[in-house]
Write an enzyme that holds these catalytic residues in place. Sequence first.
Site, PDB file in Angstrom:
ATOM      1  N   THR A  79       0.833  -1.206   0.000  1.00 46.87           N
ATOM      2  CA  THR A  79       0.000   0.000   0.000  1.00 46.87           C
ATOM      3  C   THR A  79       0.867   1.256   0.000  1.00 46.87           C
ATOM      4  O   THR A  79       1.992   1.249   0.529  1.00 46.87           O
ATOM      5  CB  THR A  79      -0.966   0.013   1.219  1.00 46.87           C
ATOM      6  OG1 THR A  79      -1.270   1.363   1.570  1.00 46.87           O
ATOM      7  CG2 THR A  79      -0.373  -0.656   2.431  1.00 46.87           C
ATOM      8  N   SER A 103      -0.063   3.107  10.760  1.00 49.26           N
ATOM      9  CA  SER A 103      -0.918   2.219  11.568  1.00 49.26           C
ATOM     10  C   SER A 103      -0.227   0.858  11.664  1.00 49.26           C
ATOM     11  O   SER A 103       0.700   0.560  10.902  1.00 49.26           O
ATOM     12  CB  SER A 103      -2.293   2.029  10.912  1.00 49.26           C
ATOM     13  OG  SER A 103      -2.170   1.169   9.793  1.00 49.26           O
ATOM     14  N   TYR A 116      -1.532  -1.871  10.785  1.00 50.00           N
ATOM     15  CA  TYR A 116      -1.799  -2.538   9.503  1.00 50.00           C
ATOM     16  C   TYR A 116      -0.727  -2.161   8.475  1.00 50.00           C
ATOM     17  O   TYR A 116      -0.122  -3.033   7.837  1.00 50.00           O
ATOM     18  CB  TYR A 116      -3.198  -2.158   8.987  1.00 50.00           C
ATOM     19  CG  TYR A 116      -3.296  -2.202   7.481  1.00 50.00           C
ATOM     20  CD1 TYR A 116      -3.233  -3.419   6.804  1.00 50.00           C
ATOM     21  CD2 TYR A 116      -3.397  -1.028   6.730  1.00 50.00           C
ATOM     22  CE1 TYR A 116      -3.288  -3.452   5.410  1.00 50.00           C
ATOM     23  CE2 TYR A 116      -3.459  -1.062   5.352  1.00 50.00           C
ATOM     24  CZ  TYR A 116      -3.401  -2.275   4.690  1.00 50.00           C
ATOM     25  OH  TYR A 116      -3.440  -2.307   3.335  1.00 50.00           O
ATOM     26  N   HIS A 117      -0.492  -0.841   8.323  1.00 50.24           N
ATOM     27  CA  HIS A 117       0.500  -0.424   7.325  1.00 50.24           C
ATOM     28  C   HIS A 117       1.877  -0.984   7.676  1.00 50.24           C
ATOM     29  O   HIS A 117       2.656  -1.348   6.789  1.00 50.24           O
ATOM     30  CB  HIS A 117       0.536   1.106   7.235  1.00 50.24           C
ATOM     31  CG  HIS A 117      -0.701   1.697   6.606  1.00 50.24           C
ATOM     32  ND1 HIS A 117      -1.642   2.393   7.324  1.00 50.24           N
ATOM     33  CD2 HIS A 117      -1.155   1.663   5.340  1.00 50.24           C
ATOM     34  CE1 HIS A 117      -2.623   2.778   6.520  1.00 50.24           C
ATOM     35  NE2 HIS A 117      -2.358   2.341   5.303  1.00 50.24           N
ATOM     36  N   LYS A 176       2.500  -4.374   6.342  1.00 47.57           N
ATOM     37  CA  LYS A 176       2.872  -4.368   4.918  1.00 47.57           C
ATOM     38  C   LYS A 176       4.355  -4.064   4.738  1.00 47.57           C
ATOM     39  O   LYS A 176       5.005  -4.571   3.830  1.00 47.57           O
ATOM     40  CB  LYS A 176       2.041  -3.317   4.167  1.00 47.57           C
ATOM     41  CG  LYS A 176       0.559  -3.597   4.131  1.00 47.57           C
ATOM     42  CD  LYS A 176       0.273  -4.757   3.207  1.00 47.57           C
ATOM     43  CE  LYS A 176      -1.172  -4.802   2.792  1.00 47.57           C
ATOM     44  NZ  LYS A 176      -1.477  -5.951   1.940  1.00 47.57           N
TER      45      LYS A 176
HETATM   46  N1  NAD Z   1      -9.012  -1.583  -0.962  1.00 46.16           N
HETATM   47  C1  NAD Z   1      -8.066  -0.663  -1.006  1.00 46.16           C
HETATM   48  O1  NAD Z   1      -8.334   0.547  -1.141  1.00 46.16           O
HETATM   49  C2  NAD Z   1      -6.616  -1.082  -0.915  1.00 46.16           C
HETATM   50  C3  NAD Z   1      -5.636  -0.070  -1.007  1.00 46.16           C
HETATM   51  C4  NAD Z   1      -4.292  -0.431  -0.915  1.00 46.16           C
HETATM   52  C5  NAD Z   1      -3.937  -1.773  -0.774  1.00 46.16           C
HETATM   53  N2  NAD Z   1      -4.901  -2.725  -0.683  1.00 46.16           N
HETATM   54  C6  NAD Z   1      -4.477  -4.122  -0.500  1.00 46.16           C
HETATM   55  O2  NAD Z   1      -5.121  -4.980  -1.444  1.00 46.16           O
HETATM   56  C7  NAD Z   1      -5.434  -6.220  -0.834  1.00 46.16           C
HETATM   57  C8  NAD Z   1      -6.910  -6.529  -1.027  1.00 46.16           C
HETATM   58  O3  NAD Z   1      -7.700  -5.477  -0.465  1.00 46.16           O
HETATM   59  P1  NAD Z   1      -9.278  -5.574  -0.437  1.00 46.16           P
HETATM   60  O4  NAD Z   1      -9.784  -4.184  -0.341  1.00 46.16           O
HETATM   61  O5  NAD Z   1      -9.731  -6.457  -1.538  1.00 46.16           O
HETATM   62  O6  NAD Z   1      -9.487  -6.279   0.986  1.00 46.16           O
HETATM   63  P2  NAD Z   1     -10.591  -7.365   1.430  1.00 46.16           P
HETATM   64  O7  NAD Z   1     -10.549  -7.399   2.912  1.00 46.16           O
HETATM   65  O8  NAD Z   1     -11.889  -7.096   0.769  1.00 46.16           O
HETATM   66  O9  NAD Z   1      -9.974  -8.716   0.831  1.00 46.16           O
HETATM   67  C9  NAD Z   1      -8.922  -9.424   1.439  1.00 46.16           C
HETATM   68  C10 NAD Z   1      -9.306 -10.900   1.425  1.00 46.16           C
HETATM   69  O10 NAD Z   1      -8.259 -11.646   2.022  1.00 46.16           O
HETATM   70  C11 NAD Z   1      -8.844 -12.655   2.833  1.00 46.16           C
HETATM   71  N3  NAD Z   1      -7.891 -13.043   3.871  1.00 46.16           N
HETATM   72  C12 NAD Z   1      -7.427 -12.307   4.911  1.00 46.16           C
HETATM   73  N4  NAD Z   1      -6.590 -13.038   5.657  1.00 46.16           N
HETATM   74  C13 NAD Z   1      -6.505 -14.262   5.083  1.00 46.16           C
HETATM   75  C14 NAD Z   1      -5.818 -15.456   5.411  1.00 46.16           C
HETATM   76  N5  NAD Z   1      -5.045 -15.545   6.487  1.00 46.16           N
HETATM   77  N6  NAD Z   1      -5.985 -16.544   4.604  1.00 46.16           N
HETATM   78  C15 NAD Z   1      -6.782 -16.490   3.515  1.00 46.16           C
HETATM   79  N7  NAD Z   1      -7.459 -15.368   3.150  1.00 46.16           N
HETATM   80  C16 NAD Z   1      -7.328 -14.274   3.938  1.00 46.16           C
HETATM   81  C17 NAD Z   1     -10.102 -12.009   3.401  1.00 46.16           C
HETATM   82  O11 NAD Z   1     -11.056 -12.971   3.815  1.00 46.16           O
HETATM   83  C18 NAD Z   1     -10.577 -11.179   2.225  1.00 46.16           C
HETATM   84  O12 NAD Z   1     -11.526 -11.850   1.431  1.00 46.16           O
HETATM   85  C19 NAD Z   1      -5.032  -6.118   0.636  1.00 46.16           C
HETATM   86  O13 NAD Z   1      -3.804  -6.773   0.830  1.00 46.16           O
HETATM   87  C20 NAD Z   1      -4.895  -4.653   0.863  1.00 46.16           C
HETATM   88  O14 NAD Z   1      -3.935  -4.375   1.830  1.00 46.16           O
HETATM   89  C21 NAD Z   1      -6.239  -2.406  -0.751  1.00 46.16           C
END
Ligand code: NAD
Length: 395
Positions: free
Chosen positions: A144, A179, A181-182, A185
């Site tokens: 991210t 955070s 979370y960040h 990453k």
């Molecule tokens: N949505 C955004 O704006 C955004 C921005 C920057 C980065 N990201 C990154 O993109 C990725 C996807 O984001 P998203 O918005 O689709 O999130 P999301 O929470 O909708 O999807 C993540 C999925 O991963 C699954 N998951 C989590 N832990 C797991 C584990 N231990 N085993 C198996 N599955 C697992 C969850 O059940 C979920 O379905 C993330 O890594 C996030 O950090 C998202």
Amino acid sequence: MRILVLGGDGYLGWPTALHLSDCGHEVAVADNCARRGYDHELGVDSLVPIESMQVRVDAWREVSGRSIEWYFGDLVDAGFTTEMIREFRPDTIVHFGEQRAAPYSMIDRAHAVYTQHNNVVGTLNVLFAIREVDPEIHLVKLGTMGEYGTPNIDIEEGWLDVEHNGRRDRVLFPKKPGSFYHLSKVHDSHNIEFACRVWGLRATDLNQGVVYGQETAQTVRDARLATRFDYDAVFGTVLNRFVIQAVLGHPLTVYGSGSQTRGLIDVRDTVECIRLASESPAVAGEFRVFNQMTESLSVAEIAKVVAGAFEGSASVEQLDNPRVEQAEHYYNVRHTGLVELGLQPHLLSETLIESLFRVAQRYRDRVDVAAMRPSVDWRAPSSPVRVRDDSAAQG
Ligand SMILES: NC(=O)c1ccc[n+]([C@@H]2O[C@H](COP(=O)([O-])OP(=O)(O)OC[C@H]3O[C@@H](n4cnc5c(N)ncnc54)[C@H](O)[C@@H]3O)[C@@H](O)[C@H]2O)c1
């Protein structure tokens, strides 16, 4: 190409799996459905109803004639992760499968520990499985833009050339995330870079901006293919929340002065970036980093775009910022790598923001207004978030 999408039940993982399948790749998705569990825990839900993975996969076969394999399991379980990769034998693994909300990781100790354990251990298991099963597999990992924070220098694509006391070196860009979370990453990025340098693995780390939008060319083909639309204060992203607030006739809630600036990207560009990165893999031993965003806007500017595009009237309300972040800061990001691979960005000013208003309008009766008020305070030792008693986070 055989592509395994980890976190394939999520907001981005599911439309990415569909896009890759539509482009002719053999796709499998894996997920432990933890995200659906967080909804239950927090008492929130996606604005757009989503189907179970089995229904989604069956619907895609019906609509496209193409199949997507579905693995249910937890990446923290090393045995599951390794055996799945051995069985599917992907050329590329796209890794979305992490807990991804900064506020969730800041609720309390248990949620911070859960987030870092889930994300860091899951990614380590993926790295060890690749090394064991086939070190040629290309890992495309979602990072991210929040990893960098808001440094007072230009943000490069992952690496920085430095001169110090007359000597030069190329180092990972120094990071100051905002955070737990960040931070997870950042830990992932370091572990992946180490695996590339020491084991010769190949990886692309995509430092993604805040994603907006809900529809892609594939998800609109059948209501059962819809992806999530999160608007609550913990998992919702800012533009999605503003759209709902405008449709409901509520003020758009800007935290603090609104001059915090962030990188943004349209969900249609996210899925295309993943295709581009997958089809042009990093070379063996390379830790390649792209900044996956298409433009930078301040929160106040995003509110202005939403208010301007909305046909009714929309006002803005400033709330105390529950996050600890700089209000006024320099923000200049290099993001040319994906454009050089062929990305043609959709910019917010030219985008079909009406499609977002349409989605919000269609499901306005499902909106839980209370869920949009910020509930997690970065300074509080334990935030008064609406967590259900029966499902406290692990850790
Ligand atoms: N949505 C955004 O704006 C955004 C921005 C920057 C980065 N990201 C990154 O993109 C990725 C996807 O984001 P998203 O918005 O689709 O999130 P999301 O929470 O909708 O999807 C993540 C999925 O991963 C699954 N998951 C989590 N832990 C797991 C584990 N231990 N085993 C198996 N599955 C697992 C969850 O059940 C979920 O379905 C993330 O890594 C996030 O950090 C998202």
